[in-house]
Design a protein around this motif. Sequence first.
Motif, mmCIF file in Angstrom:
data_model
loop_
_atom_site.group_PDB
_atom_site.id
_atom_site.type_symbol
_atom_site.label_atom_id
_atom_site.label_comp_id
_atom_site.label_asym_id
_atom_site.label_seq_id
_atom_site.Cartn_x
_atom_site.Cartn_y
_atom_site.Cartn_z
ATOM 1 N N HIS A 1 -5.424 -6.067 -7.886
ATOM 2 C CA HIS A 1 -5.418 -5.162 -6.747
ATOM 3 C C HIS A 1 -6.842 -4.749 -6.415
ATOM 4 C CE1 HIS A 1 -5.641 -2.078 -9.926
ATOM 5 N NE2 HIS A 1 -6.142 -1.286 -9.008
ATOM 6 N N ARG A 2 -7.022 -4.287 -5.205
ATOM 7 C CA ARG A 2 -8.288 -3.690 -4.788
ATOM 8 C C ARG A 2 -8.243 -2.223 -5.145
ATOM 9 N NH1 ARG A 2 -12.961 -5.805 -1.902
ATOM 10 N NH2 ARG A 2 -12.315 -7.756 -0.997
ATOM 11 N N LYS A 3 -9.299 -1.724 -5.720
ATOM 12 C CA LYS A 3 -9.258 -0.356 -6.209
ATOM 13 C C LYS A 3 -9.433 0.660 -5.090
ATOM 14 C CE LYS A 3 -10.293 -0.149 -10.905
ATOM 15 N NZ LYS A 3 -8.979 -0.255 -11.253
ATOM 16 N N ARG A 4 -8.864 1.823 -5.311
ATOM 17 C CA ARG A 4 -8.890 2.859 -4.301
ATOM 18 C C ARG A 4 -10.198 3.635 -4.308
ATOM 19 N NH1 ARG A 4 -5.370 8.159 -5.137
ATOM 20 N NH2 ARG A 4 -6.702 9.530 -3.930
ATOM 21 N N ALA B 1 -3.018 12.066 -11.729
ATOM 22 C CA ALA B 1 -3.602 13.371 -11.432
ATOM 23 C C ALA B 1 -4.557 13.329 -10.242
ATOM 24 C CB ALA B 1 -4.340 13.894 -12.671
ATOM 25 N N MET B 2 -4.797 12.146 -9.699
ATOM 26 C CA MET B 2 -5.700 12.057 -8.544
ATOM 27 C C MET B 2 -5.018 12.649 -7.321
ATOM 28 S SD MET B 2 -7.965 8.588 -8.632
ATOM 29 C CE MET B 2 -6.659 7.412 -8.381
ATOM 30 N N PRO B 3 -5.801 13.304 -6.469
ATOM 31 C CA PRO B 3 -5.197 13.927 -5.291
ATOM 32 C C PRO B 3 -4.631 12.902 -4.312
ATOM 33 C CG PRO B 3 -7.592 14.169 -5.223
ATOM 34 C CD PRO B 3 -7.241 13.559 -6.552
ATOM 35 N N ARG C 1 0.849 -1.192 0.000
ATOM 36 C CA ARG C 1 0.000 0.000 0.000
ATOM 37 C C ARG C 1 0.875 1.229 0.000
ATOM 38 N NH1 ARG C 1 -5.214 -0.833 3.885
ATOM 39 N NH2 ARG C 1 -5.091 -3.082 4.130
ATOM 40 N N PHE C 2 0.378 2.266 -0.595
ATOM 41 C CA PHE C 2 1.135 3.517 -0.611
ATOM 42 C C PHE C 2 0.162 4.673 -0.702
ATOM 43 C CE2 PHE C 2 0.892 4.885 -5.096
ATOM 44 C CZ PHE C 2 0.279 3.769 -5.632
ATOM 45 N N HIS C 3 0.661 5.861 -0.620
ATOM 46 C CA HIS C 3 -0.130 7.088 -0.789
ATOM 47 C C HIS C 3 -1.280 7.116 0.217
ATOM 48 C CE1 HIS C 3 -1.298 10.719 -2.622
ATOM 49 N NE2 HIS C 3 -2.295 10.263 -3.324
ATOM 50 N N THR C 4 -2.527 6.967 -0.198
ATOM 51 C CA THR C 4 -3.639 7.029 0.756
ATOM 52 C C THR C 4 -3.839 5.693 1.477
ATOM 53 O OG1 THR C 4 -5.290 6.313 -0.857
ATOM 54 C CG2 THR C 4 -4.866 8.673 -0.724
#
Length: 118
Positions: free
Chosen positions: A83-86, A116-118, A63-66
């Motif tokens: 993967h499981r989607k965010r 480009a997603m926050p 996992r990374f980012h959020t």
Amino acid sequence: MHALKTYPGSCHCGAVRFEIDTDFPELTMCDCSICRRKNALMVKVHEGQFRLLAGENNLTEYRFHTHTARHYFCKVCGIYPFHRKRVTPDFYGINVHCLEGFDPVDIPVRQAVGAAMP
Ligand SMILES: [Zn+2]
């Protein structure tokens, strides 16, 4: 258009095996930092259309980012099968190159914007 079918899939060494039901409405390429490196072409399926058949203990989660999306890979051979989607956590993104008997010809590919997603 592909008919709704069950496709078996696996990692390279075969420790992780799964199957999905899909009619391949579209495939996605994502430009986020991890998907670029994996160069994965994906199909999205609801968790009800995904069955992990073997290898749960061989899957390692990254996992990374959020830390919402869960990127699984086989700890034996290193292949990323799904993967499981965010944004939609009840969906899986499946690496179509891990599917048996799948031909990506004629399926539209959508470029997803992950970078480009926050
Ligand atoms: Zn493996």
